[in-house]
Design a protein around this motif. Sequence first.
Motif, PDB file in Angstrom:
ATOM      1  N   GLY A  48       0.820  -1.212   0.000  1.00 41.07           N
ATOM      2  CA  GLY A  48       0.000   0.000   0.000  1.00 41.07           C
ATOM      3  C   GLY A  48       0.853   1.260   0.000  1.00 41.07           C
ATOM      4  N   VAL A  49       1.938   1.259   0.786  1.00 47.28           N
ATOM      5  CA  VAL A  49       2.840   2.414   0.821  1.00 47.28           C
ATOM      6  C   VAL A  49       3.491   2.614  -0.548  1.00 47.28           C
ATOM      7  CG1 VAL A  49       5.003   3.312   1.766  1.00 47.28           C
ATOM      8  CG2 VAL A  49       3.305   2.322   3.296  1.00 47.28           C
ATOM      9  N   ARG A  50       4.022   1.536  -1.137  1.00 39.24           N
ATOM     10  CA  ARG A  50       4.688   1.650  -2.439  1.00 39.24           C
ATOM     11  C   ARG A  50       3.730   2.196  -3.496  1.00 39.24           C
ATOM     12  NH1 ARG A  50       6.816  -3.731  -1.001  1.00 39.24           N
ATOM     13  NH2 ARG A  50       9.004  -3.521  -0.402  1.00 39.24           N
ATOM     14  N   ARG A  51       2.519   1.698  -3.475  1.00 39.95           N
ATOM     15  CA  ARG A  51       1.536   2.132  -4.468  1.00 39.95           C
ATOM     16  C   ARG A  51       1.169   3.600  -4.273  1.00 39.95           C
ATOM     17  NH1 ARG A  51      -1.431  -1.770  -3.614  1.00 39.95           N
ATOM     18  NH2 ARG A  51      -2.880  -0.833  -2.149  1.00 39.95           N
ATOM     19  N   ARG A  52       0.963   4.004  -3.018  1.00 40.67           N
ATOM     20  CA  ARG A  52       0.575   5.389  -2.754  1.00 40.67           C
ATOM     21  C   ARG A  52       1.721   6.352  -3.053  1.00 40.67           C
ATOM     22  NH1 ARG A  52      -4.274   7.419  -2.521  1.00 40.67           N
ATOM     23  NH2 ARG A  52      -3.189   9.184  -1.551  1.00 40.67           N
ATOM     24  N   VAL A  53       2.954   5.957  -2.771  1.00 44.10           N
ATOM     25  CA  VAL A  53       4.105   6.817  -3.066  1.00 44.10           C
ATOM     26  C   VAL A  53       4.192   7.078  -4.565  1.00 44.10           C
ATOM     27  CG1 VAL A  53       6.640   6.843  -3.135  1.00 44.10           C
ATOM     28  CG2 VAL A  53       5.455   6.244  -1.020  1.00 44.10           C
ATOM     29  N   ALA A  54       3.876   6.058  -5.364  1.00 49.54           N
ATOM     30  CA  ALA A  54       3.932   6.216  -6.817  1.00 49.54           C
ATOM     31  C   ALA A  54       2.796   7.086  -7.345  1.00 49.54           C
ATOM     32  CB  ALA A  54       3.884   4.839  -7.478  1.00 49.54           C
ATOM     33  N   GLU A  55       1.659   7.099  -6.632  1.00 50.90           N
ATOM     34  CA  GLU A  55       0.466   7.770  -7.143  1.00 50.90           C
ATOM     35  C   GLU A  55       0.204   9.139  -6.527  1.00 50.90           C
ATOM     36  OE1 GLU A  55      -2.638   5.088  -6.173  1.00 50.90           O
ATOM     37  OE2 GLU A  55      -2.130   3.604  -7.712  1.00 50.90           O
ATOM     38  N   SER A  56       0.661   9.360  -5.307  1.00 49.50           N
ATOM     39  CA  SER A  56       0.206  10.524  -4.540  1.00 49.50           C
ATOM     40  C   SER A  56       0.931  11.812  -4.939  1.00 49.50           C
ATOM     41  CB  SER A  56       0.388  10.264  -3.045  1.00 49.50           C
ATOM     42  OG  SER A  56       1.751  10.054  -2.736  1.00 49.50           O
ATOM     43  N   HIS A  57       0.365  12.922  -4.516  1.00 52.34           N
ATOM     44  CA  HIS A  57       0.938  14.246  -4.776  1.00 52.34           C
ATOM     45  C   HIS A  57       2.178  14.438  -3.893  1.00 52.34           C
ATOM     46  CE1 HIS A  57       1.248  18.624  -4.946  1.00 52.34           C
ATOM     47  NE2 HIS A  57       0.478  18.573  -6.030  1.00 52.34           N
ATOM     48  N   PRO A  58       3.192  15.150  -4.371  1.00 50.69           N
ATOM     49  CA  PRO A  58       4.401  15.390  -3.567  1.00 50.69           C
ATOM     50  C   PRO A  58       4.109  16.011  -2.209  1.00 50.69           C
ATOM     51  CG  PRO A  58       4.788  16.022  -5.847  1.00 50.69           C
ATOM     52  CD  PRO A  58       3.340  15.675  -5.749  1.00 50.69           C
ATOM     53  N   ILE A  59       3.081  16.849  -2.126  1.00 51.87           N
ATOM     54  CA  ILE A  59       2.762  17.471  -0.839  1.00 51.87           C
ATOM     55  C   ILE A  59       2.308  16.422   0.173  1.00 51.87           C
ATOM     56  CG2 ILE A  59       1.149  19.034   0.333  1.00 51.87           C
ATOM     57  CD1 ILE A  59       1.265  20.842  -2.103  1.00 51.87           C
ATOM     58  N   GLU A  60       1.527  15.435  -0.283  1.00 54.54           N
ATOM     59  CA  GLU A  60       1.098  14.354   0.617  1.00 54.54           C
ATOM     60  C   GLU A  60       2.295  13.553   1.092  1.00 54.54           C
ATOM     61  OE1 GLU A  60      -1.733  10.344   0.791  1.00 54.54           O
ATOM     62  OE2 GLU A  60      -1.630  11.521  -1.052  1.00 54.54           O
ATOM     63  N   ARG A  61       3.214  13.250   0.182  1.00 58.43           N
ATOM     64  CA  ARG A  61       4.399  12.487   0.565  1.00 58.43           C
ATOM     65  C   ARG A  61       5.256  13.263   1.560  1.00 58.43           C
ATOM     66  NH1 ARG A  61       4.352  11.492  -5.098  1.00 58.43           N
ATOM     67  NH2 ARG A  61       6.206  12.782  -5.465  1.00 58.43           N
ATOM     68  N   LEU A  62       5.379  14.568   1.328  1.00 60.73           N
ATOM     69  CA  LEU A  62       6.154  15.404   2.253  1.00 60.73           C
ATOM     70  C   LEU A  62       5.492  15.435   3.629  1.00 60.73           C
ATOM     71  CD1 LEU A  62       8.426  17.438   2.835  1.00 60.73           C
ATOM     72  CD2 LEU A  62       6.905  19.247   1.957  1.00 60.73           C
ATOM     73  N   TRP A  63       4.178  15.596   3.661  1.00 64.33           N
ATOM     74  CA  TRP A  63       3.436  15.658   4.915  1.00 64.33           C
ATOM     75  C   TRP A  63       3.583  14.367   5.715  1.00 64.33           C
ATOM     76  CZ3 TRP A  63       1.202  17.997   8.760  1.00 64.33           C
ATOM     77  CH2 TRP A  63       0.195  17.369   9.499  1.00 64.33           C
ATOM     78  N   VAL A  64       3.301  13.238   5.063  1.00 58.92           N
ATOM     79  CA  VAL A  64       3.361  11.953   5.771  1.00 58.92           C
ATOM     80  C   VAL A  64       4.792  11.645   6.206  1.00 58.92           C
ATOM     81  CG1 VAL A  64       2.939   9.469   5.595  1.00 58.92           C
ATOM     82  CG2 VAL A  64       1.338  11.076   4.542  1.00 58.92           C
ATOM     83  N   GLY A  65       5.748  11.927   5.332  1.00 58.24           N
ATOM     84  CA  GLY A  65       7.144  11.671   5.679  1.00 58.24           C
ATOM     85  C   GLY A  65       7.657  12.530   6.811  1.00 58.24           C
ATOM     86  N   SER A  66       7.008  13.676   7.023  1.00 56.39           N
ATOM     87  CA  SER A  66       7.463  14.606   8.062  1.00 56.39           C
ATOM     88  C   SER A  66       6.805  14.388   9.414  1.00 56.39           C
ATOM     89  CB  SER A  66       7.203  16.055   7.616  1.00 56.39           C
ATOM     90  OG  SER A  66       7.932  16.361   6.452  1.00 56.39           O
ATOM     91  N   VAL A  67       5.591  13.821   9.434  1.00 59.02           N
ATOM     92  CA  VAL A  67       4.847  13.728  10.705  1.00 59.02           C
ATOM     93  C   VAL A  67       4.789  12.329  11.298  1.00 59.02           C
ATOM     94  CG1 VAL A  67       3.414  15.698  10.039  1.00 59.02           C
ATOM     95  CG2 VAL A  67       2.564  13.369   9.645  1.00 59.02           C
ATOM     96  N   ASN A  68       5.189  11.283  10.534  1.00 58.75           N
ATOM     97  CA  ASN A  68       5.038   9.933  11.090  1.00 58.75           C
ATOM     98  C   ASN A  68       5.918   9.692  12.306  1.00 58.75           C
ATOM     99  OD1 ASN A  68       7.624   8.379  10.254  1.00 58.75           O
ATOM    100  ND2 ASN A  68       6.929   9.222   8.292  1.00 58.75           N
ATOM    101  N   GLY A  69       6.921  10.556  12.519  1.00 60.39           N
ATOM    102  CA  GLY A  69       7.774  10.417  13.700  1.00 60.39           C
ATOM    103  C   GLY A  69       7.042  10.628  15.007  1.00 60.39           C
ATOM    104  N   VAL A  70       5.834  11.198  14.947  1.00 60.34           N
ATOM    105  CA  VAL A  70       5.015  11.314  16.154  1.00 60.34           C
ATOM    106  C   VAL A  70       4.815   9.938  16.787  1.00 60.34           C
ATOM    107  CG1 VAL A  70       2.707  11.904  17.011  1.00 60.34           C
ATOM    108  CG2 VAL A  70       3.858  13.413  15.385  1.00 60.34           C
ATOM    109  N   GLY A  71       4.812   8.895  15.933  1.00 57.90           N
ATOM    110  CA  GLY A  71       4.682   7.534  16.453  1.00 57.90           C
ATOM    111  C   GLY A  71       5.791   7.178  17.424  1.00 57.90           C
ATOM    112  N   GLY A  72       7.008   7.653  17.173  1.00 55.48           N
ATOM    113  CA  GLY A  72       8.125   7.379  18.073  1.00 55.48           C
ATOM    114  C   GLY A  72       7.934   8.014  19.434  1.00 55.48           C
TER     115      GLY A  72
END
Length: 298
Positions: free
Chosen positions: A206-230
């Motif tokens: 699902g991640v690979r597919r969404r990275v290929a399809e999604s807008h750069p802003i979405e990728r930047l957002w998700v890549g920047s905030v997922n560290g909240v999980g840590g």
Amino acid sequence: MTQSAKSLDRETVADRLLKGSIKRSYAPVVDIDWAAPLDEGKYFLPPQVLSLYGTPMWESMTEPQRIELSRQEAANILSVGIWFENILNQSLLRTLLHTDPSSLHTRYILTEMGDECRHMTMFGRAIEQMGAMPYKLRGYQAVGVNVLPKLFRGTMLWVAALIGEEIFDATQRRTLDDPQLQPMIKRLMQIHVTEEARHIRFAREGVRRRVAESHPIERLWVGSVNGVGGLLFRRLFTNPVMYRRAGLDSREARRQAWANPHFREVQRSGFASLAAFLDENGMLRLPSRVMWRRGGFL
């Protein structure tokens, strides 16, 4: 890649996972011997993965105190697992409103949700069998948990699924053969690892597919905030209530756990494979790296 080719690839993955589910799925109500008594003197989590292992507080504890700490840490982790799988199922249900109900992809999502429902049942029954009490959400946590299913969509859904699944899975794989482990917990881990392997494969695709399809802003957002999980897991894995229930000074126990290099190594090992995957797919941007590092996972 055309839209039809993307869809076919998604269907191919779902078909393989559905066949795997037919071959190797479990019903914990009968696949765990719930009537078997606990083994006196065995741990509920291996000592080396406990948050206080190797600290001055650990060295001062008796063996029964250490086993009780393992009981409480196990009950806490299982409670967190229940919360997460509840959130994931709610998010997947929302996704199903926008998918083809006749597709293999939808059919696998429903299959995974069934697995997660059985896992929640298994975790709850294990807590009872251990002679422990479940850990409940505090008020502010409950508010957050009710909001998250609405936020987990698109790329964020699959990244969040991996964060909730892979860290636990990696630790379980390293410890399920520990001879000090309670047989009931060992069997629970075996079931969970087997079924989560399919869930992790599904989420990674699902991640690979969404990275290929999604807008750069979405990728930047998700890549920047997922560290909240840590940051979140750091607090959840050192819940002061579990130390208090184990008869320890909760404030001092959490302080020593957060400073414990051994516990940080356990966290880093559990996150290593996922960190490499996220980095490879552009989902580990600088803000997230900082948060994962602060949480002790990098």
